[in-house]
Design a protein around this motif. Structure first.
Motif, short mmCIF file in Angstrom:
data_model
loop_
_atom_site.label_atom_id
_atom_site.label_comp_id
_atom_site.label_asym_id
_atom_site.label_seq_id
_atom_site.Cartn_x
_atom_site.Cartn_y
_atom_site.Cartn_z
N LYS A 47 0.82 -1.21 0.00
CA LYS A 47 0.00 0.00 0.00
C LYS A 47 0.86 1.26 0.00
N CYS A 48 2.17 1.07 -0.05
CA CYS A 48 3.08 2.22 0.06
C CYS A 48 3.01 3.08 -1.19
N GLN A 49 2.64 4.35 -1.05
CA GLN A 49 2.47 5.25 -2.18
C GLN A 49 3.77 5.56 -2.89
N CYS A 50 4.88 5.30 -2.21
CA CYS A 50 6.16 5.67 -2.83
C CYS A 50 6.49 4.80 -4.03
N TRP A 51 5.70 3.75 -4.26
CA TRP A 51 5.98 2.88 -5.39
C TRP A 51 5.33 3.37 -6.68
N GLN A 52 4.63 4.47 -6.65
CA GLN A 52 3.95 4.93 -7.85
C GLN A 52 4.93 5.69 -8.75
N PHE A 53 5.02 5.21 -9.99
CA PHE A 53 5.93 5.82 -10.96
C PHE A 53 5.13 6.33 -12.15
N SER A 54 5.66 7.35 -12.78
CA SER A 54 5.06 7.82 -14.02
C SER A 54 5.68 7.06 -15.17
N PRO A 55 4.84 6.61 -16.13
CA PRO A 55 5.39 5.90 -17.28
C PRO A 55 6.26 6.84 -18.10
N GLY A 56 7.12 6.26 -18.88
CA GLY A 56 8.00 7.07 -19.71
C GLY A 56 9.44 6.68 -19.52
N LYS A 57 10.30 7.22 -20.33
CA LYS A 57 11.71 6.88 -20.31
C LYS A 57 12.41 7.55 -19.14
N GLU A 58 13.12 6.73 -18.35
CA GLU A 58 13.85 7.27 -17.20
C GLU A 58 15.16 7.92 -17.67
N PRO A 59 15.59 9.01 -17.06
CA PRO A 59 16.88 9.61 -17.45
C PRO A 59 18.02 8.69 -17.05
N ALA A 60 19.12 8.78 -17.79
CA ALA A 60 20.28 7.94 -17.51
C ALA A 60 20.86 8.33 -16.14
N LEU A 61 21.05 7.33 -15.29
CA LEU A 61 21.56 7.56 -13.94
C LEU A 61 22.95 6.95 -13.82
N ARG A 62 23.78 7.53 -12.97
CA ARG A 62 25.15 7.05 -12.79
C ARG A 62 25.15 5.75 -12.03
N SER A 63 26.14 4.91 -12.30
CA SER A 63 26.22 3.58 -11.69
C SER A 63 27.11 3.60 -10.45
N HIS A 64 27.00 2.53 -9.67
CA HIS A 64 27.83 2.39 -8.48
C HIS A 64 29.30 2.31 -8.87
N THR A 65 29.60 1.63 -9.96
CA THR A 65 30.99 1.49 -10.41
C THR A 65 31.62 2.84 -10.70
N GLU A 66 30.87 3.72 -11.36
CA GLU A 66 31.38 5.06 -11.67
C GLU A 66 31.69 5.83 -10.39
N ILE A 67 30.76 5.76 -9.43
CA ILE A 67 30.94 6.50 -8.16
C ILE A 67 32.11 5.93 -7.37
N GLN A 68 32.22 4.61 -7.36
CA GLN A 68 33.33 3.97 -6.63
C GLN A 68 34.67 4.38 -7.22
N GLN A 69 34.77 4.45 -8.54
CA GLN A 69 36.02 4.85 -9.18
C GLN A 69 36.38 6.30 -8.82
N LEU A 70 35.39 7.17 -8.77
CA LEU A 70 35.65 8.57 -8.40
C LEU A 70 36.14 8.67 -6.97
N LEU A 71 35.57 7.90 -6.07
CA LEU A 71 36.03 7.90 -4.68
C LEU A 71 37.46 7.41 -4.58
N GLN A 72 37.79 6.38 -5.34
CA GLN A 72 39.16 5.84 -5.33
C GLN A 72 40.15 6.85 -5.87
N GLN A 73 39.68 7.74 -6.74
CA GLN A 73 40.54 8.79 -7.29
C GLN A 73 40.56 10.04 -6.41
N GLY A 74 39.84 9.99 -5.30
CA GLY A 74 39.81 11.14 -4.39
C GLY A 74 38.92 12.28 -4.86
N LYS A 75 38.04 12.02 -5.82
CA LYS A 75 37.18 13.09 -6.37
C LYS A 75 35.86 13.14 -5.62
#
Length: 582
Positions: A47-75
């Motif tokens: 019954k949780c309302q937070c599961w309601q999504f609007s149909p349509g194409k989702e924008p490209a989101l960054r991956s965990h691998t990308e974020i992990q590499q940035l952290l390893q580089q100190g960025k």
């Protein structure tokens, strides 16, 4: 044990069936309303309302691998921007990896060995099996705010167990009401062991504050939020005081964290946590300010929040408002991070000033009995430490004074230290008599210790120095732009003179709320050529790279006179003390 995000089988199918989700069969044991997705054929209705999504194409989101590499580089700044801008859906599998990575970067202890958590569980409970009987929570937990966020009874028992083990492993935690809610949130996206490791990283963080662990820190934090709100949400504060003339703002701000943790919908909370696990408690400060401004706006346009409806309990009205907050998680965070003039340095200055004022009032209000106690042997170095210091120290040994007077110099100095530091025993880290006159050696022996007590004895027998609140290693720390900070330290730093005059010179900012400008915050500076303490129209203490010559002037940071009459001095002995157990 706890259900873990494994991946979305078919997002399009999910979007078209808003009331059903795919969950790991194990999840139903822990969650009354499943709040994450796992690759499984089982359908669980929510019954949780937070599961309601609007149909349509989702924008490209960054991956965990990308974020992990940035952290390893100190960025870290790039990571901060990504976390603020990428609105991953609440069911995104990224958090099962992202959150442990973000929390893990703050871990100061050595990496936990595999199985460490379960060994601790066995040590505390005598078994790794989850008891069906209720588990007594540690004293530092606020029983009225053990927010489960839809965890089932089994899930809550797991949260109870994690908090107990953390309390056993971290006995210095004496009051931490937000620790339990954060544990519950973590369990939605990871296993029990992973949640414990994340919490250990947040609790043990040295560079940033995530979770308050004492009543003093808790009180300082809400009073800091109140002071910041008076500047950044003036209209809202004025409005509340106008409709409630007898209102004490303290009663409203004491519950500030529950506006967020107990009030906001879960999907808002999860996105806030994405940023919080990287940036720290300042994210919550910003969100709290936005909540105040939004509530003030709604009060003027929505009869539900009219003065007659809220004036008797503004604090409770704020929490109710948050449950119906009229903006999306993305808009809430955008507004929070658009607030100007709310830098980490500004927040730290307000926090330290508030903390020092509270400590001062505590001493003044404690009466003569407490003052007598503070001068007792409980708050002095042990007898053996006193003997050791007098045997080793050249700065506290003065020919013109007999031994009892030299001993009194130590007691005087000890009485000036922050109360919590007097619980620890002093240890000599560096002395020019034994370790030579070199800044390089000084840094090797001293830079990782916090705090330190720096004491100088000149060739004219003057004795003075400084209590340095931060590590000297911070001279190497870079800001968000990749540049080394010229000055560092906090308002706990102070100067002192022991001979021939005895005097303490605290930070000028402790005396009031007035903004004294940049020159009042020049606590410590250092590089390969010199050490400086205090600044602004002069340097209170300056020493050269050979630790042979120095100078002392009046400065704006401490409003001190020169610490020796001539201004220039030749160093006979430099000693630096640390404190065992910190």
């Amino acid at each position: 044990m706890v259900g873990k995000v494994l991946g979305i089988k078919d997002l399009e199918q999910f979007s078209s069936r808003r009331s059903s989700v795919y969950v790991d069969p194990e999840c139903d044991k822990f969650f009354e309303l499943p709040l994450f997705i796992a690759a499984s054929s089982n359908d669980i209705t929510t019954k949780c309302q937070c599961w309601q999504f609007s149909p349509g194409k989702e924008p490209a989101l960054r991956s965990h691998t990308e974020i992990q590499q940035l952290l390893q580089q100190g960025k870290k700044r790039d990571v901060k921007n990504i976390l603020r801008e990428n609105s991953w859906p609440i069911n995104s599998p990224i958090r099962s990896q992202l959150w442990p990575t973000l929390c893990g970067q703050h871990q100061t202890k050595q990496q936990m060995l595999d199985g460490f958590y379960w060994e601790m569980v066995h040590q505390v409970f005598g078994t790794t099996e989850l008891s069906e009987k209720p588990i007594m929570l540690p004293a530092f937990v606020d029983a009225t705010h053990c927010l489960p966020y839809h965890l089932t009874s089994t899930g809550r028992a797991v949260a109870d167990r994690i908090v107990n083990v953390l309390g056993y492993d971290c006995p210095d935690i004496t009051y931490s009401p937000v620790l339990y809610p954060i544990t519950s949130i973590l369990l939605h996206f990871m296993s029990e062991e992973e949640a414990y490791i994340c919490l250990a990283g947040l609790v043990g963080s040295k560079e940033k504050v995530f979770i308050n662990q004492t009543k003093l820190q808790h009180e300082v934090t809400w009073k800091t939020v109140m002071q910041i709100a008076k500047k950044h949400t003036k209209s809202a504060i004025s409005y509340f005081q106008r409709i409630c003339p007898g209102l004490k703002l303290e009663r409203v701000f004491m519950d500030w964290c529950w506006w967020i943790l107990a009030g906001l919908p879960f999907q808002h909370l999860v996105r806030i946590m994405d940023c919080y696990f990287h940036e720290g408690i300042k994210v919550l400060y910003r969100v709290a300010l936005v909540i105040l401004n939004l509530f003030h706006k709604e009060c003027q346009s929505n009869n539900e929040w009219s003065p007659d409806n809220i004036k008797n309990d503004i604090g409770n009205a704020l929490i109710k408002f948050c449950k119906k907050i009229p903006v999306s998680p993305a808009k809430l965070l955008h507004a929070a991070f658009s607030i100007r003039g709310l830098s980490t340095q500004y927040i730290s200055r307000i926090f330290i000033k508030t903390e020092m004022l509270l400590k001062s009032r505590s001493v003044l209000n404690s009466g003569s009995k407490q003052l007598i106690k503070s001068r007792s042997s409980d708050n002095l170095p042990t007898s053996q430490s006193q003997v050791n210091i007098q045997m080793m120290s050249h700065t506290l040994t003065i020919r013109e004074l007999h031994s009892e007077s030299c001993r009194n110099l130590l007691f005087t100095l000890w009485s000036w230290l922050p109360v919590r530091i007097t619980m620890y025993q002093p240890v000599l880290l560096y002395t020019t008599e034994e370790h030579g006159c070199s800044l390089t050696t000084f840094y090797v022996r001293v830079e990782q210790h916090e705090p330190t007590l720096l004491m100088i004895k000149t060739c004219n027998n003057e004795v003075f120095g400084a209590y340095c609140s931060s590590r000297w290693f911070e001279r190497n720390v870079k800001d968000d732009k990749g540049q080394r900070q010229a000055y560092f330290g906090t308002g706990e730093t102070f100067l002192f003179s022991l001979y021939p005059e005895r005097a303490k010179y605290p930070w000028v900012g402790i005396e009031g709320d007035k903004d004294l400008g940049h020159s009042s915050e020049l606590f410590m500076a250092a590089d390969s050529k010199m050490i400086t303490i205090g600044g602004g129209e002069g340097q209170a203490i300056w020493m050269d790279e050979n630790i042979r010559f120095g100078k002392t002037d009046s400065c704006k940071t401490f409003n001190n006179p020169p610490l020796c009459p001539s201004g220039d001095f030749e160093i006979r002995v430099l000693e630096v003390y640390g404190f065992v157990g910190i």
